[in-house]
Design a protein around this motif. Structure first.
Motif, PDB file in Angstrom:
ATOM      1  N   GLY A  13     -35.793  27.782  75.986  1.00  7.17           N
ATOM      2  CA  GLY A  13     -36.136  26.556  76.699  1.00  7.17           C
ATOM      3  C   GLY A  13     -37.498  26.051  76.294  1.00  7.17           C
ATOM      4  N   LEU A  14     -37.623  24.720  76.165  1.00  8.62           N
ATOM      5  CA  LEU A  14     -38.877  24.124  75.719  1.00  8.62           C
ATOM      6  C   LEU A  14     -39.565  23.393  76.869  1.00  8.62           C
ATOM      7  CD1 LEU A  14     -37.750  22.680  72.269  1.00  8.62           C
ATOM      8  CD2 LEU A  14     -39.226  24.660  72.656  1.00  8.62           C
ATOM      9  N   PRO A  15     -40.898  23.441  76.886  1.00  6.52           N
ATOM     10  CA  PRO A  15     -41.653  22.737  77.927  1.00  6.52           C
ATOM     11  C   PRO A  15     -41.883  21.277  77.541  1.00  6.52           C
ATOM     12  CG  PRO A  15     -43.169  23.894  76.500  1.00  6.52           C
ATOM     13  CD  PRO A  15     -41.780  24.195  75.973  1.00  6.52           C
ATOM     14  N   ASP A  16     -42.653  20.574  78.359  1.00  8.44           N
ATOM     15  CA  ASP A  16     -43.070  19.217  78.011  1.00  8.44           C
ATOM     16  C   ASP A  16     -44.265  19.235  77.068  1.00  8.44           C
ATOM     17  OD1 ASP A  16     -41.222  17.615  79.697  1.00  8.44           O
ATOM     18  OD2 ASP A  16     -42.195  18.731  81.302  1.00  8.44           O
ATOM     19  N   VAL A  17     -45.098  20.270  77.191  1.00  9.12           N
ATOM     20  CA  VAL A  17     -46.255  20.451  76.304  1.00  9.12           C
ATOM     21  C   VAL A  17     -46.450  21.947  76.069  1.00  9.12           C
ATOM     22  CG1 VAL A  17     -48.741  20.119  75.974  1.00  9.12           C
ATOM     23  CG2 VAL A  17     -47.435  18.390  77.192  1.00  9.12           C
ATOM     24  N   LEU A  18     -46.772  22.298  74.828  1.00 12.44           N
ATOM     25  CA  LEU A  18     -47.133  23.674  74.492  1.00 12.44           C
ATOM     26  C   LEU A  18     -48.619  23.720  74.188  1.00 12.44           C
ATOM     27  CD1 LEU A  18     -46.472  26.642  73.699  1.00 12.44           C
ATOM     28  CD2 LEU A  18     -46.012  25.798  71.381  1.00 12.44           C
TER      29      LEU A  18
ATOM     30  N   ARG B 295     -41.450  23.287  66.160  1.00 13.11           N
ATOM     31  CA  ARG B 295     -41.240  22.130  65.290  1.00 13.11           C
ATOM     32  C   ARG B 295     -39.852  22.126  64.644  1.00 13.11           C
ATOM     33  NH1 ARG B 295     -43.427  19.601  67.742  1.00 13.11           N
ATOM     34  NH2 ARG B 295     -45.570  18.866  67.708  1.00 13.11           N
ATOM     35  N   ALA B 296     -39.280  23.301  64.467  1.00 14.97           N
ATOM     36  CA  ALA B 296     -37.933  23.374  63.893  1.00 14.97           C
ATOM     37  C   ALA B 296     -36.885  22.828  64.850  1.00 14.97           C
ATOM     38  CB  ALA B 296     -37.602  24.813  63.525  1.00 14.97           C
ATOM     39  N   ARG B 297     -37.249  22.692  66.138  1.00 15.10           N
ATOM     40  CA  ARG B 297     -36.264  22.283  67.153  1.00 15.10           C
ATOM     41  C   ARG B 297     -36.632  21.008  67.884  1.00 15.10           C
ATOM     42  NH1 ARG B 297     -36.011  26.648  71.421  1.00 15.10           N
ATOM     43  NH2 ARG B 297     -34.411  25.234  72.210  1.00 15.10           N
ATOM     44  N   SER B 298     -37.924  20.657  67.924  1.00 20.54           N
ATOM     45  CA  SER B 298     -38.332  19.601  68.840  1.00 20.54           C
ATOM     46  C   SER B 298     -39.625  18.931  68.385  1.00 20.54           C
ATOM     47  CB  SER B 298     -38.537  20.189  70.248  1.00 20.54           C
ATOM     48  OG  SER B 298     -39.116  19.270  71.118  1.00 20.54           O
ATOM     49  N   ASP B 299     -39.873  17.737  68.955  1.00 21.51           N
ATOM     50  CA  ASP B 299     -41.120  17.023  68.684  1.00 21.51           C
ATOM     51  C   ASP B 299     -42.067  17.089  69.877  1.00 21.51           C
ATOM     52  OD1 ASP B 299     -39.899  15.378  70.513  1.00 21.51           O
ATOM     53  OD2 ASP B 299     -40.286  13.521  69.407  1.00 21.51           O
ATOM     54  N   ILE B 300     -41.881  18.062  70.787  1.00 17.76           N
ATOM     55  CA  ILE B 300     -42.764  18.138  71.950  1.00 17.76           C
ATOM     56  C   ILE B 300     -44.218  18.268  71.493  1.00 17.76           C
ATOM     57  CG2 ILE B 300     -41.008  19.189  73.437  1.00 17.76           C
ATOM     58  CD1 ILE B 300     -42.648  21.846  73.116  1.00 17.76           C
ATOM     59  N   PRO B 301     -45.152  17.722  72.264  1.00 19.49           N
ATOM     60  CA  PRO B 301     -46.571  17.827  71.877  1.00 19.49           C
ATOM     61  C   PRO B 301     -47.057  19.268  71.886  1.00 19.49           C
ATOM     62  CG  PRO B 301     -46.241  16.123  73.550  1.00 19.49           C
ATOM     63  CD  PRO B 301     -44.960  16.895  73.458  1.00 19.49           C
ATOM     64  N   VAL B 302     -47.861  19.602  70.890  1.00 22.53           N
ATOM     65  CA  VAL B 302     -48.458  20.937  70.787  1.00 22.53           C
ATOM     66  C   VAL B 302     -49.970  20.787  70.693  1.00 22.53           C
ATOM     67  CG1 VAL B 302     -48.637  23.057  69.439  1.00 22.53           C
ATOM     68  CG2 VAL B 302     -46.430  21.881  69.622  1.00 22.53           C
ATOM     69  N   LEU B 303     -50.681  21.412  71.620  1.00 24.09           N
ATOM     70  CA  LEU B 303     -52.136  21.465  71.597  1.00 24.09           C
ATOM     71  C   LEU B 303     -52.544  22.871  71.192  1.00 24.09           C
ATOM     72  CD1 LEU B 303     -55.020  20.463  72.213  1.00 24.09           C
ATOM     73  CD2 LEU B 303     -54.603  21.018  74.621  1.00 24.09           C
ATOM     74  N   MET B 304     -53.278  22.976  70.085  1.00 27.56           N
ATOM     75  CA  MET B 304     -53.674  24.287  69.573  1.00 27.56           C
ATOM     76  C   MET B 304     -55.117  24.580  69.959  1.00 27.56           C
ATOM     77  SD  MET B 304     -53.107  25.739  65.714  1.00 27.56           S
ATOM     78  CE  MET B 304     -51.322  25.800  65.937  1.00 27.56           C
ATOM     79  N   LEU B 305     -55.362  25.794  70.440  1.00 27.96           N
ATOM     80  CA  LEU B 305     -56.698  26.264  70.757  1.00 27.96           C
ATOM     81  C   LEU B 305     -57.152  27.203  69.649  1.00 27.96           C
ATOM     82  CD1 LEU B 305     -56.100  27.198  74.523  1.00 27.96           C
ATOM     83  CD2 LEU B 305     -56.702  24.954  73.562  1.00 27.96           C
ATOM     84  N   THR B 306     -58.395  27.066  69.220  1.00 23.47           N
ATOM     85  CA  THR B 306     -58.863  27.922  68.142  1.00 23.47           C
ATOM     86  C   THR B 306     -60.338  28.237  68.311  1.00 23.47           C
ATOM     87  OG1 THR B 306     -59.186  28.081  65.737  1.00 23.47           O
ATOM     88  CG2 THR B 306     -59.261  25.876  66.698  1.00 23.47           C
ATOM     89  N   ALA B 307     -60.705  29.454  67.946  1.00 27.81           N
ATOM     90  CA  ALA B 307     -62.108  29.852  67.966  1.00 27.81           C
ATOM     91  C   ALA B 307     -62.789  29.509  66.648  1.00 27.81           C
ATOM     92  CB  ALA B 307     -62.216  31.360  68.226  1.00 27.81           C
TER      93      ALA B 307
END
Length: 234
Positions: free
Chosen positions: A47-52, A71-83
């Protein structure tokens, strides 16, 4: 979207995860937290959320791998956190398909605003009529695009970019304009725009090396030419 938007947060630092989840819940999101990349991958397959929202440097299954899985399944927005805050690191994160990124440490208020902006751009625009520009047919309600009758599968950010360019066809649009009007940022890294434009070209251009529709305007930004332009750039 019906009910509260669902956010999946994947962060192996339990203290950071708890604080981020608290702030997102204060914004009335339904937040599901995973501290393990493998467990998150299994959950995202069902199951996919509205935002990852995902930490890039997860042990085991990385944030990059989770982004690719989505991305292989959906265009839901993805916010990436990085140090890792270097331009190269941020570009690598965006290249995996992320729509946005935040470099640690970040202000929780900024996180809230970024998630809010990603969700807002998932809603149908005020102008909901299907329209055609050059070979492209755009359905704003379903957020789908076709080129010469063939559907072009775009991420949320790529779709927003294409529609923005289409509505300003023929105009030179600067990277700062795009950061402000498509990303909703008052400031940001122009490399973010460059990466997403490159990804968009790979999907809409017959030969991305020689763009016909989405052209570079040297010293200014980009110009969308619906009728096509065969002159080589870049």
């Amino acid at each position: 979207m019906s009910g509260r938007p669902r956010v999946v947060l994947v962060e192996d630092d339990t203290t950071v995860a708890a604080v981020v989840a608290q702030y997102l819940r204060a914004d009335d999101y339904d937040v599901v937290v995973h501290t393990d990349g493998a467990a998150a991958a299994e959950a995202l397959r069902t199951g996919l959320p509205d935002v990852l929202v995902v930490d890039r440097m997860l042990p085991g299954v990385s944030g990059d791998e989770l982004c690719a899985l989505v991305r292989a399944r959906s265009d839901i927005p993805v916010l990436m956190l990085t140090a890792r805050g270097s331009v190269e690191e941020r570009i690598e994160g965006l290249e995996t398909g992320a729509d946005d990124y935040l470099t640690k440490p970040f202000a929780m208020r900024e996180l809230q605003l970024r998630v809010r902006a990603l969700l807002r751009r998932r809603l149908p625009s005020d102008s909901s009529a299907v329209f055609t520009t050059g070979p492209f047919r755009v359905d704003p309600v379903r957020r789908r695009v076709w080129s010469d009758g063939r559907e072009v599968v775009l991420t949320a950010r790529e779709y927003d970019l294409l529609v923005h360019f289409a509505r300003r066809a023929g105009e030179a649009v600067t990277r700062d304009d795009l950061l402000r009007e498509v990303w909703g940022w008052t400031f940001g890294d122009a490399a973010t725009v460059t990466v997403h434009v490159r990804r968009l070209r790979e999907k809409i251009e017959p030969d991305p090396r020689f763009p016909r529709y989405l052209r570079t305007v040297w010293g200014a930004g980009y110009r969308f030419v619906p009728e096509g332009d065969v002159r080589a750039v870049d």
